[in-house]
Design an enzyme around this catalytic site. Structure first.
Site: not given
Ligand code: THU
Length: 128
Positions: A39-40, A52
């Protein structure tokens, strides 16, 4: 390296200074290639990308459109399922039997098939 280890390794690159919720994933294509994502986050919050979608977009931009499974790693006590936006994006490229493997703290795992997580998709056939 296993898909789980690749997801855990990708998690270390997560940029999550706002939520501190670090996510890493490893997406396997039907030809056996693996694309990772993390996640970024962004100060605007809305420009944040989930792990994802980063992995799917990396793979698609390299010419891959068919995927077999994804491992998503977090440190959550109970491994969380992908958000709605990511389900929509996975649904664009993945068959109903696509496997979603979730790993949380203590390597606790949950497994789903995409069709169970996303049973009534809006997709190409919706547009006809
Ligand atoms: N996030 C993901 O990367 N994948 C997920 O399936 C759920 C949420 C990230 C987005 C954000 O950076 C953090 O998790 C909190 O929502």
């Amino acid at each position: 390296m296993s898909l789980i280890d690749q997801a855990r390794s990708a998690q270390r690159a997560a940029y999550a200074p706002y939520s501190n919720y670090k996510v890493g994933c490893a997406l396997e294509t039907v030809d056996g290639s693996v694309y990772t994502g993390c996640n970024i986050e962004n100060a605007s919050y809305g420009a944040t990308l989930c792990a994802e979608r980063v992995a799917v977009f990396k793979a698609v931009s390299d010419g891959h459109r068919h995927f077999r499974r994804i491992v998503v790693a977090t440190d959550a006590t109970s491994p969380a399922t992908p958000c709605g936006l990511c389900r929509q994006v996975l649904g664009e490229f993945c068959e109903a039997d696509f496997e979603v493997i979730l790993c949380g703290a203590n390597e606790q795992q949950r497994r789903f098939i995409l069709a169970d997580l996303f049973p009534h998709p809006f997709n190409q056939s919706s547009l006809t």
